[in-house]
Scaffold this active site. Structure first.
Site, short mmCIF file in Angstrom:
data_model
loop_
_atom_site.label_atom_id
_atom_site.label_comp_id
_atom_site.label_asym_id
_atom_site.label_seq_id
_atom_site.Cartn_x
_atom_site.Cartn_y
_atom_site.Cartn_z
N ASP A 47 5.18 -6.43 -3.93
CA ASP A 47 5.28 -7.05 -2.60
C ASP A 47 4.09 -7.98 -2.34
O ASP A 47 4.25 -9.11 -1.89
CB ASP A 47 5.33 -5.98 -1.51
CG ASP A 47 6.48 -5.00 -1.73
OD1 ASP A 47 7.34 -5.29 -2.58
OD2 ASP A 47 6.50 -3.96 -1.06
N GLU B 143 13.91 -2.86 -9.46
CA GLU B 143 13.44 -2.04 -8.35
C GLU B 143 12.80 -0.76 -8.87
O GLU B 143 13.31 -0.15 -9.81
CB GLU B 143 14.63 -1.73 -7.44
CG GLU B 143 14.33 -1.76 -5.96
CD GLU B 143 13.96 -3.15 -5.43
OE1 GLU B 143 12.74 -3.46 -5.40
OE2 GLU B 143 14.85 -3.90 -5.02
N SER C 266 4.36 -5.30 5.74
CA SER C 266 3.02 -4.73 5.60
C SER C 266 2.23 -5.43 4.50
O SER C 266 1.04 -5.73 4.68
CB SER C 266 3.09 -3.22 5.36
OG SER C 266 3.80 -2.94 4.18
N GLU D 91 -3.00 -0.49 0.97
CA GLU D 91 -1.78 0.29 1.25
C GLU D 91 -1.95 1.73 0.73
O GLU D 91 -1.58 2.70 1.39
CB GLU D 91 -0.60 -0.40 0.56
CG GLU D 91 0.73 0.22 0.84
CD GLU D 91 1.55 -0.53 1.89
OE1 GLU D 91 1.25 -1.71 2.16
OE2 GLU D 91 2.47 0.07 2.43
#
Ligand code: GLA
Length: 383
Positions: free
Chosen positions: A170, A33, A126, A158
């Protein structure tokens, strides 16, 4: 349930034409992460919850959008597109802008959007919108965009229209997901391999804290700047270091620690997380799921205490499962400040765990936790 038929039907009633339909999934991330924008590795998978985008051509140069979730229309001339106050059109307009900037010929179109990815849960709805829009416009206007460009276009959309300087995880997971596999992605080279997600007797369960990450984009961009600051200081002595991927703890100790302890703590988490992913991925490949689970707890502790992107609700959800032998691993997932925890749970224990967590969570916070059971799925495609 959303199907191609229901989408086409709805599209027809709004825009009076027959669309082509694209599906693009949300994602989970097993471990790794805040490593993507630091040139590190991530281990995501696409899931069986997705965004559906339906498009048809128009005879003028208008962009006409309709979002099912908000029951809302948005229209703009192609040439007048710009980031809007309204949130949802930005992900679509941002993609259009990227395509035009790359020299693609985009004309007027109608676009309808629906989906079943819970919003604000950190499952990358998104990114799914961006990837679905990119593929849909690629098909509609025969743009011939190579598949590897889809996540890059989504990521830049984005950055420019949503103002979040996100990494590529993502969009990459949404585009390249493969059922029953996670993607081990090198975010520096974009080389990747599919690793089978074999959990033998264990199930992935997501607990949605139902905390929407409202201040998250500012904090996210700040973390990114702190990481870049650490790299800049290291580079004075080690010009070969391009990102935290190339750094180690000794370099941080030597060139960052005394200058700014906060920057140091953040960068150190990233360096350790990049390393941890390698070990965690190895344990998955070797079928040592208990070990993988322990790395997930370590990641959570780092994200919470060092990187400081957790919140009391997420910490609670992790702490409560920590002593349970039926839960091998748990951690907050995604950007942070809300959204879900991801848990590896003994399959036979899932129902009991859900009861336990639901009870305790509502007692503690006076609101409900939502349980999301996910399967892995294939990436972006026309349907
Ligand atoms: C968000 C971003 C990703 C990644 C994660 C944290 O989901 O969009 O690029 O940085 O946060 O790992």
């Amino acid at each position: 349930m959303i199907t191609k038929d229901t989408i086409q039907h709805k599209f027809q009633s709004i825009f009076h034409s027959t669309p082509l339909v694209v599906r693009s999934p949300g994602r989970i991330n097993i471990i790794g992460e805040h490593t993507d924008y630091n040139g590190g590795f991530v281990l995501p998978a696409a899931i069986d919850k997705a965004v559906y985008v339906a498009v048809s051509k128009r005879s003028d140069l208008r962009i006409c959008l309709y979002a099912e979730d908000y029951q809302e229309r948005y229209e703009v001339e192609l040439s007048e597109r710009a980031p809007t106050e309204k949130h949802w059109p930005n992900y679509i307009l941002g993609v259009v802008d990227q395509l035009v900037q790359r020299g693609h010929v985009v004309e007027g179109f109608n676009l309808y959007i629906d989906g079943d990815i819970p919003l604000g849960a950190g499952l990358s709805s998104s990114a799914a919108v961006e990837c679905a829009t990119t593929l849909a416009l690629n098909e509609l206007f025969a743009l011939d965009i190579p598949r590897l460009e889809i996540p890059k276009i989504g990521q830049l959309a984005e950055h420019t229209y949503a103002g979040v300087k996100c990494g590529i995880m993502d969009q990459f997971a949404s585009t390249f997901g493969k059922k029953d596999h996670v993607i081990k992605l090198d975010c520096r080279s974009l080389e990747f391999e599919y690793v089978p997600l074999k959990l033998d007797g264990y199930t992935i369960v997501l607990f949605n804290s139902n905390v929407k990450h409202s201040l998250a984009s500012t904090a996210y961009n700040t973390r990114r700047e702190q990481c870049e600051q650490a790299v800049e200081w290291i580079r004075v002595n080690h010009p070969e270091v391009d990102s935290l991927r190339d750094a180690n703890v000794a370099m941080l100790d030597a060139y960052v620690k005394e200058r700014d302890i906060e920057v140091y703590t953040k960068a150190r988490f990233v360096v350790e997380e990049i390393e941890r992913l390698q070990l965690a991925c190895k344990s998955l490949q070797e079928g040592d799921i208990p070990l993988l689970g322990r790395y997930m707890f370590d990641t959570h502790d780092g994200l919470s205490k060092a990187y400081e992107v957790s919140c009391p609700e997420l910490d609670f959800l992790v702490d409560i499962v920590r002593p349970l032998p039926q839960v091998l691993g748990s951690r907050m997932m995604g950007g942070g400040f809300g959204g879900c925890t991801i848990n590896i749970v003994e399959s036979a224990y899932v129902d009991e765990l859900v009861r336990l967590i639901s009870d305790q969570y509502v007692k503690q916070f006076g609101k409900d936790v939502t349980v999301i059971k996910v399967q892995t799925a294939d990436g972006t495609s026309t349907i």
